[in-house]
Write a protein that holds these residues in place. Sequence first.
Motif, PDB file in Angstrom:
ATOM      1  N   GLY A  66      -9.269   8.675   6.941  1.00  0.00           N
ATOM      2  CA  GLY A  66      -8.598   8.412   5.680  1.00  0.00           C
ATOM      3  C   GLY A  66      -7.938   7.058   5.718  1.00  0.00           C
ATOM      4  O   GLY A  66      -7.931   6.382   6.756  1.00  0.00           O
ATOM      5  N   ALA A  67      -7.370   6.665   4.585  1.00  0.00           N
ATOM      6  CA  ALA A  67      -6.722   5.358   4.507  1.00  0.00           C
ATOM      7  C   ALA A  67      -5.695   5.359   3.388  1.00  0.00           C
ATOM      8  O   ALA A  67      -5.754   6.174   2.461  1.00  0.00           O
ATOM      9  N   LEU A  68      -4.783   4.428   3.495  1.00  0.00           N
ATOM     10  CA  LEU A  68      -3.748   4.259   2.491  1.00  0.00           C
ATOM     11  C   LEU A  68      -3.644   2.772   2.195  1.00  0.00           C
ATOM     12  O   LEU A  68      -3.493   1.965   3.112  1.00  0.00           O
ATOM     13  N   GLY A  69      -3.753   2.423   0.917  1.00  0.00           N
ATOM     14  CA  GLY A  69      -3.588   1.040   0.472  1.00  0.00           C
ATOM     15  C   GLY A  69      -2.218   0.891  -0.153  1.00  0.00           C
ATOM     16  O   GLY A  69      -1.829   1.683  -1.014  1.00  0.00           O
ATOM     17  N   ARG A  70      -1.483  -0.096   0.295  1.00  0.00           N
ATOM     18  CA  ARG A  70      -0.117  -0.305  -0.201  1.00  0.00           C
ATOM     19  C   ARG A  70       0.074  -1.772  -0.525  1.00  0.00           C
ATOM     20  O   ARG A  70      -0.672  -2.632  -0.092  1.00  0.00           O
ATOM     21  N   ARG A  81      -3.028   3.709  -3.237  1.00  0.00           N
ATOM     22  CA  ARG A  81      -4.025   4.769  -3.104  1.00  0.00           C
ATOM     23  C   ARG A  81      -3.939   5.392  -1.723  1.00  0.00           C
ATOM     24  O   ARG A  81      -3.663   4.719  -0.744  1.00  0.00           O
ATOM     25  N   LEU A  82      -4.153   6.674  -1.696  1.00  0.00           N
ATOM     26  CA  LEU A  82      -4.221   7.451  -0.464  1.00  0.00           C
ATOM     27  C   LEU A  82      -5.504   8.258  -0.550  1.00  0.00           C
ATOM     28  O   LEU A  82      -5.691   9.034  -1.488  1.00  0.00           O
ATOM     29  N   VAL A  83      -6.402   8.046   0.409  1.00  0.00           N
ATOM     30  CA  VAL A  83      -7.684   8.732   0.388  1.00  0.00           C
ATOM     31  C   VAL A  83      -7.943   9.366   1.750  1.00  0.00           C
ATOM     32  O   VAL A  83      -7.679   8.761   2.783  1.00  0.00           O
ATOM     33  N   VAL A 112       4.930   5.995  -5.654  1.00  0.00           N
ATOM     34  CA  VAL A 112       3.549   6.450  -5.704  1.00  0.00           C
ATOM     35  C   VAL A 112       3.311   7.118  -7.053  1.00  0.00           C
ATOM     36  O   VAL A 112       4.249   7.612  -7.686  1.00  0.00           O
ATOM     37  N   SER A 113       2.066   7.131  -7.484  1.00  0.00           N
ATOM     38  CA  SER A 113       1.649   7.873  -8.676  1.00  0.00           C
ATOM     39  C   SER A 113       0.426   8.683  -8.294  1.00  0.00           C
ATOM     40  O   SER A 113      -0.407   8.224  -7.511  1.00  0.00           O
TER      41      SER A 113
END
Length: 151
Positions: A66-70, A81-83, A112-113
Amino acid sequence: MVVERGDPARDPLLAARLLEVQHAAYAVEARLIGDDRIPALSEDLAALVAADLDWLVARDGRAVLGALGRRGTPDGVEIDRLVVDPAHARRGTGRALVAAVLAGAAGHRVTVSTGRDNTPARRLYAQAGFRETGEREVLPGLWVVDAERRA
């Protein structure tokens, strides 16, 4: 599992894998919320690389779980985004990525949304100490919930 920074602009293999995981994860969210107009669901490789996000990547060996874009904001950090690869969902990957963001935010605000009807994501953020601050209709009939936490 290890959470580390990744740069899809410098690593074409990572970029391709992030796009695969992103599309798979947002396809799950589209089913949960009953709407497939999630912008990241139709994003292409060039747009992902150009998104100007700081990425955290959860790996098991070389496998991307997984990954998280900040991105930085004037008063903290926004989780864009959190995927999580659906094959690895509900195993702590999302929690680990969110915890890494909070640990790095050093007392700043983290926002976050997520889709209003995405109960698993809302639960994840609530368990991490986020409080919901409101709802917005981002496209006709497509609602998101905003949340924040001071790290």
